[in-house]
Design an enzyme around this catalytic site. Sequence first.
Site, mmCIF file in Angstrom:
data_model
loop_
_atom_site.group_PDB
_atom_site.id
_atom_site.type_symbol
_atom_site.label_atom_id
_atom_site.label_comp_id
_atom_site.label_asym_id
_atom_site.label_seq_id
_atom_site.Cartn_x
_atom_site.Cartn_y
_atom_site.Cartn_z
ATOM 1 N N GLU A 15 55.505 68.846 15.280
ATOM 2 C CA GLU A 15 55.017 68.385 16.592
ATOM 3 C C GLU A 15 55.199 69.477 17.644
ATOM 4 O OE1 GLU A 15 56.713 64.576 17.720
ATOM 5 O OE2 GLU A 15 56.654 63.827 15.670
ATOM 6 N N HIS B 281 59.546 70.266 19.799
ATOM 7 C CA HIS B 281 59.202 70.047 21.211
ATOM 8 C C HIS B 281 60.146 70.904 22.052
ATOM 9 C CE1 HIS B 281 56.401 66.805 20.514
ATOM 10 N NE2 HIS B 281 57.285 66.152 19.780
ATOM 11 N N GLU C 59 63.400 60.236 13.791
ATOM 12 C CA GLU C 59 64.349 60.172 14.919
ATOM 13 C C GLU C 59 65.443 59.130 14.726
ATOM 14 O OE1 GLU C 59 61.949 59.810 18.472
ATOM 15 O OE2 GLU C 59 60.682 61.479 17.890
ATOM 16 N N ASN D 156 61.902 63.274 9.765
ATOM 17 C CA ASN D 156 61.353 64.019 10.898
ATOM 18 C C ASN D 156 62.186 63.783 12.155
ATOM 19 O OD1 ASN D 156 59.076 65.554 11.966
ATOM 20 N ND2 ASN D 156 58.449 63.688 13.039
ATOM 21 N N ASP E 17 55.161 71.871 20.610
ATOM 22 C CA ASP E 17 54.603 72.196 21.929
ATOM 23 C C ASP E 17 55.725 72.790 22.765
ATOM 24 O OD1 ASP E 17 56.012 69.839 22.585
ATOM 25 O OD2 ASP E 17 54.231 68.699 23.134
HETATM 26 O O1 G3I Z 1 46.974 52.426 24.131
HETATM 27 C C1 G3I Z 1 47.567 52.040 25.382
HETATM 28 C C2 G3I Z 1 46.521 51.633 26.338
HETATM 29 O O2 G3I Z 1 45.850 50.488 25.850
HETATM 30 C C3 G3I Z 1 47.180 51.343 27.683
HETATM 31 O O3 G3I Z 1 46.219 51.041 28.636
HETATM 32 C C4 G3I Z 1 47.982 52.562 28.151
HETATM 33 C C5 G3I Z 1 48.702 52.316 29.471
HETATM 34 O O4 G3I Z 1 50.036 52.750 29.438
HETATM 35 O O5 G3I Z 1 48.917 52.875 27.185
HETATM 36 C C6 G3I Z 1 48.329 53.201 25.916
HETATM 37 O O6 G3I Z 1 49.342 53.493 25.030
HETATM 38 C C7 G3I Z 1 50.016 54.718 25.191
HETATM 39 C C8 G3I Z 1 49.889 55.501 23.891
HETATM 40 O O7 G3I Z 1 50.669 56.680 23.938
HETATM 41 C C9 G3I Z 1 48.464 55.859 23.555
HETATM 42 O O8 G3I Z 1 47.939 56.695 24.534
HETATM 43 C C10 G3I Z 1 51.475 54.447 25.475
HETATM 44 O O9 G3I Z 1 51.592 53.855 26.764
HETATM 45 C C11 G3I Z 1 52.272 55.716 25.425
HETATM 46 O O10 G3I Z 1 53.657 55.378 25.506
HETATM 47 C C12 G3I Z 1 52.042 56.421 24.100
HETATM 48 O O11 G3I Z 1 52.749 57.647 24.115
HETATM 49 C C13 G3I Z 1 52.941 58.260 22.847
HETATM 50 C C14 G3I Z 1 54.435 58.390 22.560
HETATM 51 O O12 G3I Z 1 54.635 59.073 21.326
HETATM 52 C C15 G3I Z 1 55.087 57.017 22.471
HETATM 53 O O13 G3I Z 1 56.387 57.085 22.062
HETATM 54 C C16 G3I Z 1 52.328 59.651 22.893
HETATM 55 O O14 G3I Z 1 50.907 59.524 23.006
HETATM 56 C C17 G3I Z 1 52.684 60.419 21.605
HETATM 57 O O15 G3I Z 1 52.280 61.766 21.764
HETATM 58 C C18 G3I Z 1 54.187 60.398 21.390
HETATM 59 O O16 G3I Z 1 54.462 61.059 20.179
HETATM 60 C C19 G3I Z 1 55.837 61.161 19.789
HETATM 61 C C20 G3I Z 1 55.870 61.168 18.277
HETATM 62 O O17 G3I Z 1 55.207 60.037 17.777
HETATM 63 C C21 G3I Z 1 57.313 61.231 17.768
HETATM 64 N N1 G3I Z 1 58.025 62.344 18.346
HETATM 65 C C22 G3I Z 1 57.973 62.450 19.785
HETATM 66 C C23 G3I Z 1 56.524 62.455 20.272
HETATM 67 C C24 G3I Z 1 56.459 62.657 21.755
HETATM 68 O O18 G3I Z 1 57.029 61.569 22.429
#
Ligand code: G3I
Length: 395
Positions: A288, A257, A170, A216, A290
């Site tokens: 990715e 996406h 990105e 990517n 969906d």
């Molecule tokens: O691990 C913490 C946890 O300790 C905490 O209590 C909780 C409360 O907010 O947050 C947890 O972390 C979260 C993490 O996912 C794990 O679940 C983050 O807040 C959350 O922001 C994070 O989101 C991820 C996101 O990327 C972040 O940018 C998504 O799971 C993940 O699916 C998403 O994936 C991205 C790809 O890497 C790149 N392309 C886009 C895609 C979708 O956004």
Amino acid sequence: MKLRRFTVVAVAAAAVAATLNVVPASAGPTTKPADQSLRAAAARHNLYIGTAVDSTALNDAADPKYRELVKSQFSSVTAENVMKWESLEPTRGTYNWAPADELIAFAKANHQLVRGHVLVWHNQLPAWLTEGVADGSISKTELREILKNHITNVVKHFKGKIWQWDVVNEAASDPWDSPSTIHYKGFWAQNLGEGYIADAFRWARAADPKALLFYNDYNLEAFGDGGPSDKVQFIYNFVKKLKADGVPIDGIGAQGHLGTQYGNYDVFQVSDMLKRFTDLGLAAAFTEVDVRSYTATVADSNELNPRLQASAYNHSVLLQACLLNPKCLSFTLWGVSDNHSWVPTWFTDPPEGLATVYDETYQPKKAYFQLKADLFLAGPPYVQPRVPVKPNKGR
Ligand code: G3I
């Protein structure tokens, strides 16, 4: 002598048929294959079908179905979060390899390949890094060294265990950003300039000569008008330049996406995009996938069914485009099921969801069956070549 010649021809024909995965047309209709999984269906095309894996769900003893589906349906896995910088190096100099190592061991045990995600991205960076740059305690020169060390340490740690790395993720802006002319965006471009992209690929290659190295991004599914706000054209131009400059990039990852509210893609539009990139000498992957929908009114089944249909259709368009291109190596879904999807937590106003191919109770949805149908029906032995029919002259 005649018999011998016939035998030779027959053996040769059988060998060709075996290579092409063809059964003779006279074999007639086939029955359903014994292994009905997505991974078995994709294997017929040497295509790897993957999913992003949420490590917490994978290890949740109270949720065994999640683990069972990751094992049985997919031939490739991507760490949804545990290979990101904030997870691997939450404290400067102290690496937390265990969750990623566990996923790799799981993949090995289940004969799955691993996509490494992600080496350089502006999100999910550790606070020590972003705060150090913001308060000036990390200089630009030191930042470049930190990035080089991170890539080197991470790629070396996983050396030989990663099939494809998302090296840079990105890096390009979107047409709705200001200015709307596509440009290099985010933390790395702001602090190091665009040269970090070529550097990242070279450092990754030095650390693992065999992993495939990918750029990517999202909204890459179709070229636009080729003008200054066309993100796909911008990325095409820069990966073309990377290739011309001898930078070791192997592939382009289109995240995929999508949202049903944006209408339907066309398979030839998407396959044209893939072809233009693979004509540069790159491999391709959907990384990715969906397809999300608005959920506020879906309690009404009249609303739900068209969204499930549209989701299935768009999943299918991406998969068919991938199948049409022999250099499209893998097709990865971003999450197994709606109860472990990033979508509902990110899109809340209006609420969105329904993005994956299994619902919240692990029931396969229309999109799942459509992907499987595409994989099984694409080519022999299930779809046979058309047989010419002559007019019946009568007697
Ligand atoms: O691990 C913490 C946890 O300790 C905490 O209590 C909780 C409360 O907010 O947050 C947890 O972390 C979260 C993490 O996912 C794990 O679940 C983050 O807040 C959350 O922001 C994070 O989101 C991820 C996101 O990327 C972040 O940018 C998504 O799971 C993940 O699916 C998403 O994936 C991205 C790809 O890497 C790149 N392309 C886009 C895609 C979708 O956004």
